[in-house]
Scaffold this motif. Structure first.
Motif, PDB file in Angstrom:
ATOM      1  N   UNK A 140       0.838  -1.200   0.000  1.00  0.00           N
ATOM      2  CA  UNK A 140       0.000   0.000   0.000  1.00  0.00           C
ATOM      3  C   UNK A 140       0.875   1.253   0.000  1.00  0.00           C
ATOM      4  N   UNK A 141       1.937   1.243   0.780  1.00  0.00           N
ATOM      5  CA  UNK A 141       2.845   2.391   0.826  1.00  0.00           C
ATOM      6  C   UNK A 141       3.470   2.647  -0.541  1.00  0.00           C
ATOM      7  N   UNK A 142       3.942   1.582  -1.195  1.00  0.00           N
ATOM      8  CA  UNK A 142       4.555   1.736  -2.517  1.00  0.00           C
ATOM      9  C   UNK A 142       3.534   2.224  -3.541  1.00  0.00           C
ATOM     10  N   UNK A 143       2.334   1.654  -3.499  1.00  0.00           N
ATOM     11  CA  UNK A 143       1.312   2.021  -4.480  1.00  0.00           C
ATOM     12  C   UNK A 143       0.856   3.466  -4.304  1.00  0.00           C
ATOM     13  N   UNK A 144       0.646   3.889  -3.066  1.00  0.00           N
ATOM     14  CA  UNK A 144       0.216   5.272  -2.817  1.00  0.00           C
ATOM     15  C   UNK A 144       1.295   6.244  -3.289  1.00  0.00           C
ATOM     16  N   UNK A 222       1.867  16.948   4.442  1.00  0.00           N
ATOM     17  CA  UNK A 222       1.233  15.959   3.562  1.00  0.00           C
ATOM     18  C   UNK A 222       0.996  14.656   4.307  1.00  0.00           C
ATOM     19  N   UNK A 223       1.974  14.258   5.112  1.00  0.00           N
ATOM     20  CA  UNK A 223       1.867  13.014   5.875  1.00  0.00           C
ATOM     21  C   UNK A 223       0.874  13.162   7.027  1.00  0.00           C
ATOM     22  N   UNK A 224       0.966  14.264   7.755  1.00  0.00           N
ATOM     23  CA  UNK A 224       0.120  14.455   8.937  1.00  0.00           C
ATOM     24  C   UNK A 224      -1.352  14.634   8.586  1.00  0.00           C
ATOM     25  N   UNK A 225      -1.644  15.149   7.376  1.00  0.00           N
ATOM     26  CA  UNK A 225      -3.021  15.521   7.034  1.00  0.00           C
ATOM     27  C   UNK A 225      -3.667  14.614   5.982  1.00  0.00           C
ATOM     28  N   UNK A 226      -3.054  13.481   5.649  1.00  0.00           N
ATOM     29  CA  UNK A 226      -3.567  12.702   4.518  1.00  0.00           C
ATOM     30  C   UNK A 226      -4.927  12.057   4.785  1.00  0.00           C
ATOM     31  N   UNK A 227      -5.380  12.030   6.037  1.00  0.00           N
ATOM     32  CA  UNK A 227      -6.723  11.513   6.337  1.00  0.00           C
ATOM     33  C   UNK A 227      -7.715  12.625   6.681  1.00  0.00           C
ATOM     34  N   UNK A 228      -7.316  13.878   6.545  1.00  0.00           N
ATOM     35  CA  UNK A 228      -8.265  14.978   6.720  1.00  0.00           C
ATOM     36  C   UNK A 228      -9.166  15.046   5.484  1.00  0.00           C
ATOM     37  N   UNK A 229     -10.385  15.541   5.670  1.00  0.00           N
ATOM     38  CA  UNK A 229     -11.342  15.615   4.569  1.00  0.00           C
ATOM     39  C   UNK A 229     -11.966  17.007   4.506  1.00  0.00           C
ATOM     40  N   UNK A 251      -2.310  12.987  -1.665  1.00  0.00           N
ATOM     41  CA  UNK A 251      -2.101  11.701  -0.990  1.00  0.00           C
ATOM     42  C   UNK A 251      -3.444  11.063  -0.642  1.00  0.00           C
ATOM     43  N   UNK A 252      -4.422  11.878  -0.245  1.00  0.00           N
ATOM     44  CA  UNK A 252      -5.740  11.361   0.130  1.00  0.00           C
ATOM     45  C   UNK A 252      -6.398  10.623  -1.033  1.00  0.00           C
ATOM     46  N   UNK A 253      -6.293  11.173  -2.233  1.00  0.00           N
ATOM     47  CA  UNK A 253      -6.889  10.533  -3.412  1.00  0.00           C
ATOM     48  C   UNK A 253      -6.160   9.233  -3.734  1.00  0.00           C
ATOM     49  N   UNK A 254      -4.829   9.285  -3.747  1.00  0.00           N
ATOM     50  CA  UNK A 254      -4.037   8.088  -4.040  1.00  0.00           C
ATOM     51  C   UNK A 254      -4.282   6.999  -3.001  1.00  0.00           C
ATOM     52  N   UNK A 255      -4.334   7.396  -1.738  1.00  0.00           N
ATOM     53  CA  UNK A 255      -4.551   6.470  -0.626  1.00  0.00           C
ATOM     54  C   UNK A 255      -5.927   5.806  -0.739  1.00  0.00           C
TER      55      UNK A 255
END
Length: 356
Positions: A140-144, A222-229, A251-255
């Motif tokens: 998942x890390x590589x794909x994101x 980018x890392x700290x906020x990737x689950x914010x919406x 990152x949110x879209x890719x994740x």
């Protein structure tokens, strides 16, 4: 004498070899038979098929020689992907054992994957190779990181920014090592306490990266906020659109996309097209609509010319992408005079099950 039984497999034309046996008749667009089923291919015939714009063909093999696990991929990417996977695997393994590690020592292998994605743009091949690995968090890390790199490129970011975004995607989930594995791998619903721990993993990721000497504020946010919406429903801080860093939006879209298209301990994957539709449904409340639209158009563009399986059991080729409805393309089923064209905007009972 017993009759020999044959089966067929769809194989990308770029990976066909001398001696492969054609499992279907090949017709021109005018219905003329070009190559008959059973023809043994050689380099000249393979070049001819490529010049006709044929992306993949059916290859025949005897059932006793069938290898259902065969994966066709570009070997030029293999070592770079392997090195990046081992780097992520090592980082996560050490951190999960509550030990310290210098992430910086492994950074170059991760940057190499970002640079390969930028230079080749061959995201489907890279993702296909990543998906063969077993560990979900590692792949998942590589794909994101890979999806985020290409999305940043499509959005017009410069090389330095793209590298930062790609690296953030690769490292966004290392904070999960601070969460018990039994929670990460739990198949049942999490209780409040367990959800609270999971919701803190972006903060943990931020802190681990900062502790390891990464001080770029764009990377850290980018890392700290990737689950914010955008609507404030995300975590850990419940930020709204104006306060979320644009790199985190990428990152949110890719994740989200990779999570939806991959089997997990708590759920089955969706088809790539269904996942893109779900992203679009979230584009006007949770995710940035411009970023989502660029991603959908970019990914569907990559699927142009690909063989797909339809929900009615037929196989076809994506031949046209509608600008206003990119996830409902026109699919050609069959070739020559027998070809039919299905416009999935109007074929409501038929959907793309999977793109090969």
């Amino acid at each position: 004498m017993s009759q020999k039984i044959y089966d067929h497999s769809i194989k990308p034309i770029d990976f066909c070899d001398d001696g492969d046996v054609l499992g279907e008749d090949i017709f021109s667009d005018h219905g003329k038979l070009i190559l008959a089923q059973g023809t043994e291919l050689n380099k000249d015939l393979i070049r001819k098929l490529k010049s006709m714009g044929i992306f993949a063909i059916q290859i025949r093999f005897s059932t006793e020689n069938k290898n259902s696990d065969t994966v066709y991929y570009n070997t030029a990417h293999k070592q770079i992907i392997t090195d990046a996977y081992r780097a992520i695997e090592t980082i996560l393994s050490v951190l999960w054992n509550r030990k310290t590690i210098s992430v910086k020592e492994h950074e170059q292998h991760l940057v190499n994957l970002v640079q390969t994605t930028m230079s080749s743009g061959d995201i489907l091949d890279i993702i296909q190779q990543i998906q063969v690995y077993d560990d979900y968090t590692c792949k998942h890390s590589l794909a994101v990181g890979t999806y985020a790199t290409l999305l940043a490129t499509w959005l017009g970011y410069g090389e330095s920014d793209v590298k930062t975004i790609g690296l953030a995607g690769l490292l966004h989930d290392i904070g999960k090592t601070k969460v018990d594995l039994e929670i990460i791998n739990k198949k049942d619903s999490l209780n409040f306490s367990q959800w609270d721990k999971v919701h803190r993993h972006p903060v943990y990721s931020h802190d681990i990266i900062k502790f390891n000497g990464f001080h770029d504020q764009h990377l850290l946010k980018a890392i700290a906020q990737h689950h914010e919406r955008n609507d404030g429903s995300g975590y850990p801080k419940g930020l709204r659109a104006k306060d979320i860093h644009p790199y985190a939006q990428i990152i949110a879209v890719a994740d989200s996309y990779h999570a939806m298209t991959t089997d997990k301990s708590y759920g089955k994957k969706k088809s790539h097209v269904d996942a893109l539709k779900d992203l679009w449904n979230d584009a006007f409340c949770k995710l940035d609509p411009e970023i989502v639209l660029v991603f959908i158009n970019g990914m569907m563009g990559k699927y142009m010319g690909r063989i797909c399986q339809l929900t009615n059991g037929e196989a076809g080729k994506v031949v046209f992408i509608h600008r206003d409805e990119p996830t409902s393309p026109i699919v050609r089923v069959g070739r020559g005079e027998q070809a039919k064209y299905l416009d999935l905007r109007y074929e409501k009972r038929i959907k793309i099950k999977e793109i090969l």
